[in-house]
Scaffold this active site. Structure first.
Site, PDB file in Angstrom:
ATOM      1  N   HIS A 192      -3.846  13.838   1.664  1.00 19.49           N
ATOM      2  CA  HIS A 192      -4.035  12.755   2.775  1.00 19.49           C
ATOM      3  C   HIS A 192      -2.788  12.921   3.701  1.00 19.49           C
ATOM      4  O   HIS A 192      -3.021  12.971   4.824  1.00 19.49           O
ATOM      5  CB  HIS A 192      -4.292  11.671   2.131  1.00 19.49           C
ATOM      6  CG  HIS A 192      -4.395  10.478   3.072  1.00 19.49           C
ATOM      7  ND1 HIS A 192      -5.616  10.273   3.800  1.00 19.49           N
ATOM      8  CD2 HIS A 192      -3.697   9.342   3.517  1.00 19.49           C
ATOM      9  CE1 HIS A 192      -5.542   9.276   4.590  1.00 19.49           C
ATOM     10  NE2 HIS A 192      -4.227   8.628   4.466  1.00 19.49           N
TER      11      HIS A 192
ATOM     12  N   ASP B  13       0.702  -1.215   0.080  1.00 17.53           N
ATOM     13  CA  ASP B  13       0.178   0.008  -0.199  1.00 17.53           C
ATOM     14  C   ASP B  13       0.901   1.089  -0.019  1.00 17.53           C
ATOM     15  O   ASP B  13       1.698   1.308   0.827  1.00 17.53           O
ATOM     16  CB  ASP B  13      -1.018   0.113   1.321  1.00 17.53           C
ATOM     17  CG  ASP B  13      -2.100   0.833   1.000  1.00 17.53           C
ATOM     18  OD1 ASP B  13      -2.374   1.260  -0.260  1.00 17.53           O
ATOM     19  OD2 ASP B  13      -2.707   1.107   1.945  1.00 17.53           O
TER      20      ASP B  13
ATOM     21  N   ARG C  43      -8.801   3.727  13.399  1.00 17.25           N
ATOM     22  CA  ARG C  43      -7.685   4.884  13.575  1.00 17.25           C
ATOM     23  C   ARG C  43      -7.367   4.690  14.823  1.00 17.25           C
ATOM     24  O   ARG C  43      -6.044   5.283  15.373  1.00 17.25           O
ATOM     25  CB  ARG C  43      -8.605   6.029  13.299  1.00 17.25           C
ATOM     26  CG  ARG C  43      -8.923   6.285  12.068  1.00 17.25           C
ATOM     27  CD  ARG C  43      -7.889   6.198  11.047  1.00 17.25           C
ATOM     28  NE  ARG C  43      -8.315   6.393   9.632  1.00 17.25           N
ATOM     29  CZ  ARG C  43      -7.641   6.330   8.647  1.00 17.25           C
ATOM     30  NH1 ARG C  43      -6.409   5.977   8.455  1.00 17.25           N
ATOM     31  NH2 ARG C  43      -8.257   6.350   7.335  1.00 17.25           N
TER      32      ARG C  43
ATOM     33  N   GLU D 244     -10.769   4.095   3.496  1.00 17.74           N
ATOM     34  CA  GLU D 244      -9.833   4.820   2.754  1.00 17.74           C
ATOM     35  C   GLU D 244     -10.005   4.504   1.340  1.00 17.74           C
ATOM     36  O   GLU D 244     -10.066   3.352   0.744  1.00 17.74           O
ATOM     37  CB  GLU D 244      -8.404   4.455   3.083  1.00 17.74           C
ATOM     38  CG  GLU D 244      -7.903   4.907   4.517  1.00 17.74           C
ATOM     39  CD  GLU D 244      -6.640   4.988   4.749  1.00 17.74           C
ATOM     40  OE1 GLU D 244      -6.145   5.600   5.523  1.00 17.74           O
ATOM     41  OE2 GLU D 244      -5.711   4.139   4.084  1.00 17.74           O
TER      42      GLU D 244
ATOM     43  N   GLU E 231     -10.228  12.538   8.150  1.00 11.98           N
ATOM     44  CA  GLU E 231     -10.106  13.705   7.307  1.00 11.98           C
ATOM     45  C   GLU E 231     -11.391  14.491   7.383  1.00 11.98           C
ATOM     46  O   GLU E 231     -11.367  15.810   7.741  1.00 11.98           O
ATOM     47  CB  GLU E 231      -9.646  13.789   5.612  1.00 11.98           C
ATOM     48  CG  GLU E 231      -8.048  13.021   6.029  1.00 11.98           C
ATOM     49  CD  GLU E 231      -7.854  12.441   4.524  1.00 11.98           C
ATOM     50  OE1 GLU E 231      -7.232  13.313   3.715  1.00 11.98           O
ATOM     51  OE2 GLU E 231      -8.022  11.494   4.243  1.00 11.98           O
TER      52      GLU E 231
ATOM     53  N   GLU F  74      -9.124   4.402  -2.319  1.00 13.95           N
ATOM     54  CA  GLU F  74      -7.951   4.153  -3.150  1.00 13.95           C
ATOM     55  C   GLU F  74      -8.294   3.372  -4.191  1.00 13.95           C
ATOM     56  O   GLU F  74      -9.356   2.838  -4.734  1.00 13.95           O
ATOM     57  CB  GLU F  74      -7.067   3.207  -2.298  1.00 13.95           C
ATOM     58  CG  GLU F  74      -6.904   3.593  -0.858  1.00 13.95           C
ATOM     59  CD  GLU F  74      -5.534   2.928  -0.334  1.00 13.95           C
ATOM     60  OE1 GLU F  74      -4.680   2.264  -0.961  1.00 13.95           O
ATOM     61  OE2 GLU F  74      -5.455   2.915   1.082  1.00 13.95           O
TER      62      GLU F  74
ATOM     63  N   LYS G 203      -5.372  -2.331  10.210  1.00 22.50           N
ATOM     64  CA  LYS G 203      -5.498  -2.394   8.682  1.00 22.50           C
ATOM     65  C   LYS G 203      -5.656  -4.014   8.313  1.00 22.50           C
ATOM     66  O   LYS G 203      -6.478  -4.262   7.161  1.00 22.50           O
ATOM     67  CB  LYS G 203      -4.418  -2.028   7.812  1.00 22.50           C
ATOM     68  CG  LYS G 203      -3.831  -0.608   8.134  1.00 22.50           C
ATOM     69  CD  LYS G 203      -4.536   0.559   7.401  1.00 22.50           C
ATOM     70  CE  LYS G 203      -4.152   1.711   7.499  1.00 22.50           C
ATOM     71  NZ  LYS G 203      -4.924   2.889   6.384  1.00 22.50           N
TER      72      LYS G 203
ATOM     73  N   ASP H  79      -9.308   0.544   1.746  1.00 25.15           N
ATOM     74  CA  ASP H  79      -8.135   0.316   2.899  1.00 25.15           C
ATOM     75  C   ASP H  79      -9.007   0.557   4.289  1.00 25.15           C
ATOM     76  O   ASP H  79      -8.711   1.532   4.894  1.00 25.15           O
ATOM     77  CB  ASP H  79      -7.007   0.881   2.719  1.00 25.15           C
ATOM     78  CG  ASP H  79      -5.993   0.509   3.800  1.00 25.15           C
ATOM     79  OD1 ASP H  79      -6.085  -0.364   4.348  1.00 25.15           O
ATOM     80  OD2 ASP H  79      -5.170   1.415   4.017  1.00 25.15           O
TER      81      ASP H  79
ATOM     82  N   GLN I 281      -4.483   2.094  15.147  1.00 28.26           N
ATOM     83  CA  GLN I 281      -3.457   2.659  14.391  1.00 28.26           C
ATOM     84  C   GLN I 281      -2.458   3.646  15.153  1.00 28.26           C
ATOM     85  O   GLN I 281      -1.267   3.591  15.229  1.00 28.26           O
ATOM     86  CB  GLN I 281      -4.018   3.367  12.958  1.00 28.26           C
ATOM     87  CG  GLN I 281      -2.953   3.634  12.141  1.00 28.26           C
ATOM     88  CD  GLN I 281      -3.603   4.327  10.778  1.00 28.26           C
ATOM     89  OE1 GLN I 281      -4.571   4.176  10.516  1.00 28.26           O
ATOM     90  NE2 GLN I 281      -2.641   4.742  10.041  1.00 28.26           N
TER      91      GLN I 281
ATOM     92  N   THR J 202      -9.531  -5.860   3.631  1.00 30.00           N
ATOM     93  CA  THR J 202      -9.464  -4.861   2.573  1.00 30.00           C
ATOM     94  C   THR J 202     -10.292  -5.201   1.242  1.00 30.00           C
ATOM     95  O   THR J 202     -10.225  -6.433   1.195  1.00 30.00           O
ATOM     96  CB  THR J 202      -7.799  -4.872   2.074  1.00 30.00           C
ATOM     97  OG1 THR J 202      -7.160  -4.679   3.269  1.00 30.00           O
ATOM     98  CG2 THR J 202      -7.624  -3.769   1.023  1.00 30.00           C
TER      99      THR J 202
END
Lengths: 444, 444
Positions: free
Chosen positions: B150, B143, B253, B215, B389, B217, B269, B249, B256, B273
């Site tokens: 971002h 990844d 948080r 996420e 975000e 992607e 993570k 993804d 993480q 996925t």
């Protein structure tokens, strides 16, 4: 899972393969590790083999002559398919009762006095005439960071003001590694090209890595996996582990320092990782288990990482050795020189904790997945498992006995890792070795 | 590699599959993406299919009726084996000339007026009657982190004093992800359990993650790989890329933030996925390529990441959309609501730069390996590709049009990503969608 001894661990057992009975042989009848092999240069498909002394027992050949008749776990199409495969994945996926029955059967037919000696003699190949492949198809590779001595020493170099991060004593830190570039002992690889940023310049430069290093690790091969969305409890974790091997996590320290924030090491590691051909089963290591404890001053593990058997026998007493053979030594015919000696008993986290942590969020493991233990540095400086630590970040060269010095690896250097479990008066449960050689950088 | 247009890109082309000619159809005859599919609930082996309108052309069936006769690249045992496989790995490994010949052949036989219309009609299955598997066996998953918007926004939350690290503008930052837990659209996964350390307490706690996020992607499927020890030059990189898909993804948080130092994200993570079933080839996207440039104020890429074709056409104009459907919306029969719209053109690094960087140290890629682009947030706050975000780290709830609010994901939420390339007056090159649903945490 409680560690139990059985007749296969009897110290008095001797094999009709005489080399297995010699003192300090890595592969006595109490060991019986697995690999995939073929006759050197034969270009035949690889086959599963079991080490006994200086020989390899061809497992499909032994099965074909009914060496495992009479064991209910070792019958049927699944077992036959697994034994006849070119990797160990199938056998790994059959689970602990099958591995254990196979160990018992192998122990009995390889013992002195076995009725099958004559038949099985034809199923042996001298290890000197063999070549090896990766023992399993490795679907995913995860590398842990379980030596607090390594984490502290390396942390000092990368983050002088903040060596051991606050999560270290709570979380068995790990990250995903690259499976495609894992090779078996004998792997040669070029000094990697990439970006580094020397402290003296403003902008990064591109070129061959200058701070090439090894890392002394054990590899942990997963046997039966778990379904996505389920977890493996810590007290059942060891029944999901097929066995251990040696692992060298080659590292380009200058590339690592520049790239690793914020998502971890990438190109500094993924150009090559080398493992030993032989996988030593957990059952073979049962006599070398140690109690695991956490200093009272440290946080105790959270419940999902704690348990009676973790405390009673979570650690392993495995000696781990690093040796270096420089091009000058090769020319002079000098043997490789020991750089350090450590022990897996110093690991801050156990194998079972690594497996339980990895799956607690529902992440699925497959048969043949590989976990690295992280660099196994011991508490003493001379027990360090990397040059980064032994040379204090490249500041204190190592003096070799032939007059050479090393700060980091030089082109042509071969690094050899060895491992073994041993007690006075008992046979040695050896891992053999994993060797790898650094070649010069490719021309750009 | 220069991007070239050919007869398959002709805007006037129409298919005898009428649904392919409708305005805003994701899969016109100019697209022709690949997936593996089977009839829903059939339990048959999966087969390779090509999307056309609202139908799937069964590729092995089309091959069996000689739809690709007359193309030298599409003959022989390797091609037949690749077409008849249950994954796309074989076809991916055959290389760009074969992909291109197949696209041309498919375009011709699916056009209005094709002599094979009658024969191929029997090789269609409505997409509404299909189910999908992962399009390839993914050996390794990497990844990247290519959106500077971002990286800056997330950096502000994790490291307020140091949002964008000094390496970001030099290194296409990437890390290894978990391949085993990648699933295809429709994946449902439990809220992961694990360690977090809320800022208000001294010690970490164990339990369900509270800050669940997606996420936005793109996934990049590698076609032909490279041998270990060799590099793929940036100007040849695109010939090693089979195509692009959508990728979500999923991220916890709070886990993480606690675990990611110093080796990067791991359990935050690797529980799941999700990717879209359809892979859109680079050739289909050729009309939607854009010049890539680096602001004069920023460092220019090092030579191994720079080149004429990188500058001329390194970027892609692909719209990327995030939608949310809450349990309340499902109950009310309300469609999913858009949370944000971004574009892959904002990526700080190109696909070719990701491939060149990944291999510059000799790391080997295999057919079917997957690269994630990293979250594709655009420059405007409403173009952000994650809740982290959009809600400014959980401080500013999102207001939904049905009166609900979201800070992070709640149990039962379904997130849908869509993507498409489009120009006024031209057919839309769509990616379909990738949907995934968060289930409640398992009981401990």
């Amino acid at each position: 899972m409680t560690v139990q001894l059985n007749e296969t661990h009897d110290l008095q057992l001797r094999s009709w393969v005489q080399s297995a009975n010699q003192l300090n042989c890595d592969f006595p009848i109490q060991n019986l590790p697995f690999a995939v092999f073929r006759r050197k240069g034969s270009h035949q498909p690889y086959r599963i083999g079991v080490a006994i002394g200086d020989q390899i027992l061809d497992l499909p050949a032994a099965h074909a002559v009914h060496a495992f008749a009479g064991y209910t776990e070792l019958q049927g199409g699944h077992f036959t398919a697994a034994v006849n495969a070119q990797t160990l994945n199938g056998l790994m996926g059959l689970g602990a009762p099958v591995w254990s029955a196979l160990r018992l059967a192998l122990s009995r037919v390889l013992r002195e006095g076995s009725a099958l000696q004559g038949t099985l003699h034809a199923c042996l190949l001298p290890q000197a005439q063999a070549e090896y492949a990766l023992p399993a198809h490795i679907g995913d590779y995860t590398d842990f960071y379980t030596s607090i001595h390594h984490a502290t020493a390396v942390g000092k170099l990368f983050r002088p003001d903040n060596p051991l991060l606050p999560n270290y004593k709570w979380v068995p830190i790990g990250y995903h590694g690259r499976a495609s570039s894992i090779g078996v002992s004998g792997q040669e690889f070029h000094r990697p090209l990439g970006q580094t940023k020397p402290p003296t310049v403003e902008e990064p430069v591109f070129g061959p890595a200058k701070r090439m290093d090894y890392e002394l690790e054990l590899g942990i091969f997963i046997g039966q996996g778990n379904a996505l969305g389920t977890a493996i409890p810590v007290e059942q974790a060891e029944s999901h582990v097929f066995g251990l091997c040696l692992l060298n996590d080659w590292s380009a320290r200058d590339m690592q320092a520049w790239e690793y924030q914020p998502l971890g090491p990438f190109l500094a590691k993924n150009f090559a990782t080398t493992i030993s051909p032989w996988i030593v089963t957990l059952e073979a290591l049962a006599p070398y288990r140690l109690a695991w404890h956490r200093d009272a001053a440290d946080p105790q593990p959270l419940p999902y990482l704690d348990g009676e058997s973790v405390r009673a026998s979570g650690s392993f007493d495995i000696q781990l050795e690093v040796l270096l053979q420089t091009p000058a030594m090769k020319t002079a015919g000098t043997a490789a020189e020991r750089l350090s000696l450590s022990n897996f008993r110093h690991s801050y986290w156990t194998v079972s904790q690594m497996v339980a942590h990895h799956t607690v969020n529902g992440c699925n493991l497959h048969a043949g997945d590989l976990l690295g233990s992280g660099t196994q540095s011991g508490p003493a400086p001379e027990e360090a498992g990397s040059l980064l630590e032994l040379t204090e970040g490249g500041k204190k060269p190592l003096q070799l006995s032939n007059g050479e010095q090393r700060v980091f690896m030089e082109d042509g250097d071969t690094v050899i890792l060895r491992g073994w479990a041993h007690k006075e008066g008992a046979p040695r449960i050896g891992f053999g070795e994993v060797a790898g050689t650094l070649l010069p950088a490719r021309q750009i």
